[in-house]
Design a protein around this motif. Structure first.
Motif, short mmCIF file in Angstrom:
data_model
loop_
_atom_site.label_atom_id
_atom_site.label_comp_id
_atom_site.label_asym_id
_atom_site.label_seq_id
_atom_site.Cartn_x
_atom_site.Cartn_y
_atom_site.Cartn_z
N GLU A 98 107.56 -43.73 -12.60
CA GLU A 98 106.98 -45.08 -12.04
C GLU A 98 107.95 -46.10 -12.03
O GLU A 98 108.46 -46.98 -12.77
N ARG A 99 106.85 -47.24 -11.13
CA ARG A 99 107.19 -48.19 -10.49
C ARG A 99 106.52 -49.26 -10.95
O ARG A 99 105.46 -49.03 -10.57
N VAL A 100 106.84 -50.18 -11.74
CA VAL A 100 105.94 -51.55 -12.54
C VAL A 100 106.34 -52.66 -11.71
O VAL A 100 107.48 -52.96 -11.80
N LEU A 101 105.12 -53.47 -11.65
CA LEU A 101 105.12 -55.11 -11.12
C LEU A 101 105.05 -56.27 -11.90
O LEU A 101 102.90 -56.06 -12.50
N GLU A 102 105.49 -57.35 -12.77
CA GLU A 102 104.43 -58.22 -12.93
C GLU A 102 104.52 -59.58 -12.09
O GLU A 102 106.18 -59.97 -11.74
N ALA A 103 103.20 -59.91 -12.45
CA ALA A 103 103.06 -60.97 -11.58
C ALA A 103 103.15 -62.74 -12.52
O ALA A 103 102.65 -62.30 -13.48
N GLY A 104 104.28 -63.30 -11.94
CA GLY A 104 104.94 -63.81 -12.96
C GLY A 104 105.19 -64.08 -14.21
O GLY A 104 105.19 -64.56 -15.07
N ALA A 133 107.42 -58.74 1.40
CA ALA A 133 107.65 -57.09 1.45
C ALA A 133 109.18 -57.29 2.20
O ALA A 133 109.95 -56.00 1.40
N ALA A 134 109.81 -58.37 2.95
CA ALA A 134 110.73 -58.72 3.17
C ALA A 134 111.58 -58.53 2.12
O ALA A 134 112.92 -58.88 2.10
N VAL A 135 110.67 -59.03 1.28
CA VAL A 135 112.77 -59.48 -0.30
C VAL A 135 111.92 -58.66 -1.73
O VAL A 135 112.16 -58.55 -2.12
N GLY A 136 111.66 -57.68 -0.37
CA GLY A 136 111.69 -56.29 -1.66
C GLY A 136 110.22 -56.13 -2.51
O GLY A 136 110.15 -55.00 -3.04
N PHE A 137 109.29 -56.63 -3.09
CA PHE A 137 107.78 -56.85 -3.00
C PHE A 137 106.48 -55.85 -2.06
O PHE A 137 105.95 -56.91 -1.68
N ALA A 138 107.30 -54.57 -1.84
CA ALA A 138 106.10 -53.95 -0.47
C ALA A 138 105.02 -53.93 -1.40
O ALA A 138 104.60 -53.41 -2.34
N PRO A 139 104.29 -53.92 -0.26
CA PRO A 139 102.15 -53.56 -0.94
C PRO A 139 102.35 -52.27 -1.01
O PRO A 139 102.22 -51.46 -0.28
N ASN A 140 101.70 -52.25 -1.69
CA ASN A 140 100.50 -50.62 -1.88
C ASN A 140 101.69 -49.04 -2.43
O ASN A 140 101.67 -48.31 -2.27
N SER A 141 102.59 -50.36 -2.88
CA SER A 141 103.77 -48.84 -3.78
C SER A 141 104.24 -48.83 -5.44
O SER A 141 105.10 -48.52 -5.19
N MET A 192 99.98 -55.01 -4.63
CA MET A 192 100.55 -54.54 -4.48
C MET A 192 100.20 -53.24 -5.22
O MET A 192 101.29 -52.46 -5.29
N ALA A 193 99.30 -53.28 -6.02
CA ALA A 193 99.19 -51.49 -6.81
C ALA A 193 98.91 -50.35 -5.52
O ALA A 193 97.71 -50.52 -4.41
N ARG A 194 99.01 -49.33 -5.66
CA ARG A 194 99.16 -48.10 -4.53
C ARG A 194 97.61 -47.87 -4.80
O ARG A 194 97.24 -47.78 -6.13
N PRO A 195 97.34 -46.88 -3.93
CA PRO A 195 96.22 -46.19 -4.22
C PRO A 195 95.66 -45.64 -5.81
O PRO A 195 97.19 -45.06 -6.06
N LYS A 196 95.09 -45.84 -5.91
CA LYS A 196 94.75 -45.09 -7.60
C LYS A 196 95.19 -45.67 -8.69
O LYS A 196 95.38 -45.75 -9.76
N GLY A 197 96.43 -46.56 -8.78
CA GLY A 197 96.87 -47.47 -9.55
C GLY A 197 96.24 -48.76 -10.15
O GLY A 197 95.07 -48.69 -10.01
N THR A 198 97.12 -49.31 -11.29
CA THR A 198 96.67 -49.89 -12.37
C THR A 198 96.28 -50.97 -12.02
O THR A 198 97.68 -51.80 -11.73
N VAL A 199 95.94 -52.01 -13.15
CA VAL A 199 96.07 -53.37 -12.84
C VAL A 199 95.14 -54.22 -13.74
O VAL A 199 94.59 -53.69 -14.27
N THR A 200 96.14 -54.82 -14.25
CA THR A 200 96.28 -55.17 -16.36
C THR A 200 96.58 -56.83 -16.39
O THR A 200 97.15 -56.91 -15.99
#
Length: 265
Positions: free
Chosen positions: A52-58, A118-126, A172-180
């Motif tokens: 899976e792909r995971v993103l941390e904000a901050g 998105a232009a720098v690699g942080f595509a939404p819903n992905s 940023m989270a894809r459909p059914k994805g989690t946000v914690t």
């Protein structure tokens, strides 16, 4: 909960700190905001699986991202951090811990337009999972600390408030994805108020400093596109009567065990 687990002062106003029982060696500023227990517990709570792909904000200096990557192999972890010096240290931490192939942290602001992200690699819903430790203090309610880095990390500044953090993570989270999130317990009402407009199936997991004491932090997770009701979980007691970490807390902090929100601690 922001004290580091081990501290060794270096010559450049940077400390070299051990996390996960010393498995990770992390450089971070000696002054200002310093990652600690919150970052480790947040990473442990992300329900990521291999592939899976995971993103941390901050992302700061990368503590939570690296703890998560260390726990779960085959995971792609990316982070976004607004402070250039923290991004630089994060890059060093990724390299020195051997995670350059799976972890990356870039400079950027969560308040940027989606097209710019998105232009720098942080595509939404992905992203399968998005997580964050948002700033803790409202500058209108309390003065900012004198250190600029600590002020940026702890206060709702840089053009971002709690709504921005939740919005960014949900976009940023894809459909059914989690946000914690991990946050102050006394900010729970505000956090839930913002999350409820974007997420469902919200779980609230209190972190109790010791049995019988009020929770000081909460972990809160929601799911995109879920209509499930809110659930209050039993939470985790961090310290026993002797002041030492409880066995479950020890396994999370020292051994890198996962934190299941649906199991009592």
């Amino acid at each position: 909960m922001n004290a580091t687990l081990t501290d060794e002062k270096t010559a450049n106003d940077v400390t070299d700190d051990g996390f996960l029982g010393g498995r990770l060696k992390i450089l971070q500023p000696a002054k200002g905001y310093r990652a600690g227990l919150d970052a480790v517990l947040l990473a442990a709570s992300v329900p990521a699986r291999e592939g899976e792909r995971v993103l941390e904000a901050g992302a700061g200096v990368g503590v939570a991202s690296l703890c998560l990557a260390s726990r779960m192999s085959g995971l792609e972890v990316a982070g976004l951090e607004v402070q250039p010096e923290l991004v630089r240290l994060a890059g060093e931490n990724i390299e020195r811990n051997g995670f350059a192939e799976r972890v990356s942290i870039a400079e950027g602001d969560i308040g940027l337009p989606v097209r710019d992200l998105a232009a720098v690699g942080f595509a939404p819903n992905s992203w399968h999972h998005v997580f964050a430790n948002p700033p803790y203090h409202d500058p209108a309610a309390s003065p900012a600390p004198p250190d600029a880095s600590k002020a940026a990390s702890h206060h709702l500044t840089l053009g971002s408030d709690l709504d921005d953090w939740v919005r960014f993570c949900c976009v940023m989270a894809r459909p059914k994805g989690t946000v914690t999130f991990i946050h102050r317990a006394d900010a729970l009402a505000a956090l839930l108020g913002v999350m409820s407009g974007h997420l469902g199936g919200i779980e609230v997991f209190p972190l109790w400093p010791a049995a019988g004491k009020p929770a000081s932090r909460v972990i809160v997770r929601g799911h995109r596109d879920s209509k499930a009701p809110l659930t209050l979980r039993p939470g985790l007691v961090l310290h026993g009567a002797d002041g030492r970490f409880t066995p479950q807390a020890e396994s999370l902090l020292r051994e890198g065990a996962p934190l299941r929100l649906d199991q009592p601690g």
